[in-house]
Scaffold this motif. Sequence first.
Motif, PDB file in Angstrom:
ATOM      1  N   GLN A 134       0.815  -1.028   0.134  1.00  0.00           N
ATOM      2  CA  GLN A 134      -0.028  -0.165   0.133  1.00  0.00           C
ATOM      3  C   GLN A 134       0.721   1.338  -0.013  1.00  0.00           C
ATOM      4  O   GLN A 134       0.223   2.437  -0.393  1.00  0.00           O
ATOM      5  CB  GLN A 134      -1.101   0.003   1.142  1.00  0.00           C
ATOM      6  CG  GLN A 134      -2.051  -1.221   1.069  1.00  0.00           C
ATOM      7  CD  GLN A 134      -2.881  -1.221  -0.314  1.00  0.00           C
ATOM      8  OE1 GLN A 134      -3.749  -0.347  -0.202  1.00  0.00           O
ATOM      9  NE2 GLN A 134      -2.633  -1.770  -1.296  1.00  0.00           N
ATOM     10  N   ASP A 152       1.889   6.621  -1.723  1.00  0.00           N
ATOM     11  CA  ASP A 152       0.670   5.885  -1.457  1.00  0.00           C
ATOM     12  C   ASP A 152       0.097   5.166  -2.743  1.00  0.00           C
ATOM     13  O   ASP A 152      -0.188   5.706  -3.641  1.00  0.00           O
ATOM     14  CB  ASP A 152      -0.481   6.746  -1.188  1.00  0.00           C
ATOM     15  CG  ASP A 152      -1.823   6.199  -0.664  1.00  0.00           C
ATOM     16  OD1 ASP A 152      -1.861   4.795  -0.774  1.00  0.00           O
ATOM     17  OD2 ASP A 152      -2.455   6.673  -0.072  1.00  0.00           O
ATOM     18  N   SER A 154      -2.195   2.794  -2.390  1.00  0.00           N
ATOM     19  CA  SER A 154      -3.654   2.176  -2.081  1.00  0.00           C
ATOM     20  C   SER A 154      -4.836   2.441  -3.248  1.00  0.00           C
ATOM     21  O   SER A 154      -5.764   1.643  -3.383  1.00  0.00           O
ATOM     22  CB  SER A 154      -4.128   2.779  -0.653  1.00  0.00           C
ATOM     23  OG  SER A 154      -4.210   4.096  -0.809  1.00  0.00           O
ATOM     24  N   PRO A 159      -4.421  -4.847  -1.464  1.00  0.00           N
ATOM     25  CA  PRO A 159      -3.536  -4.977  -0.624  1.00  0.00           C
ATOM     26  C   PRO A 159      -2.995  -6.504  -0.560  1.00  0.00           C
ATOM     27  O   PRO A 159      -3.744  -7.359  -0.867  1.00  0.00           O
ATOM     28  CB  PRO A 159      -4.202  -4.782   0.792  1.00  0.00           C
ATOM     29  CG  PRO A 159      -5.348  -3.940   0.604  1.00  0.00           C
ATOM     30  CD  PRO A 159      -5.818  -4.069  -0.986  1.00  0.00           C
TER      31      PRO A 159
END
Length: 176
Positions: A134, A152, A154, A159
């Motif tokens: 992530q 980042d 994400s 994940p």
Amino acid sequence: MPRPLLILLASLALIGCNGRSERAGGGLLATSQEAPALSGSGEWLAVVSDRGGRPTVQLRRLSDGSVVSVPQLSRHQPHSSPSLSWNGRYLAAITQRGRRRLAVVTDRLNGRMHPLPLPGGRDPVQLSLAPDAQQIALQVTDQGRWRVELLDLSDLLEPDRPPGQSLSTPALSSEP
């Protein structure tokens, strides 16, 4: 402790004792390998090895010692600084396209390669992928200075968590 991991540890001890690499039973280490990265689960080992005169990421399954190809990286060489997510789904590395160095994350489950754009002409030097994939930490050069940036991921990657761990939402309360 699993036998392949014992072989790896014994090989690393040999390197530390005499300053040179020696082949151990199972052949986990060869003389031209460097920059080892172990997945969080301990199932995968990524190393940079010399292949045809070019540094290339090699991915090895430790349970049986087999080498697994990563075709997405084959067109972008040389490679450096491999890093693996928890289960080895994601492999991050620095590659080269022309004169430009790129940080990339390869999703081995769906075969996609994700280049990570760095604004302002920054070049990646080294990277480290978080075990859940992530975030990624990148050492970059920026006008002659080295610095570390966190990206980042994400919104880009699912994940990669250890078995039994999943995203959960807080329980809803039945109280008014």
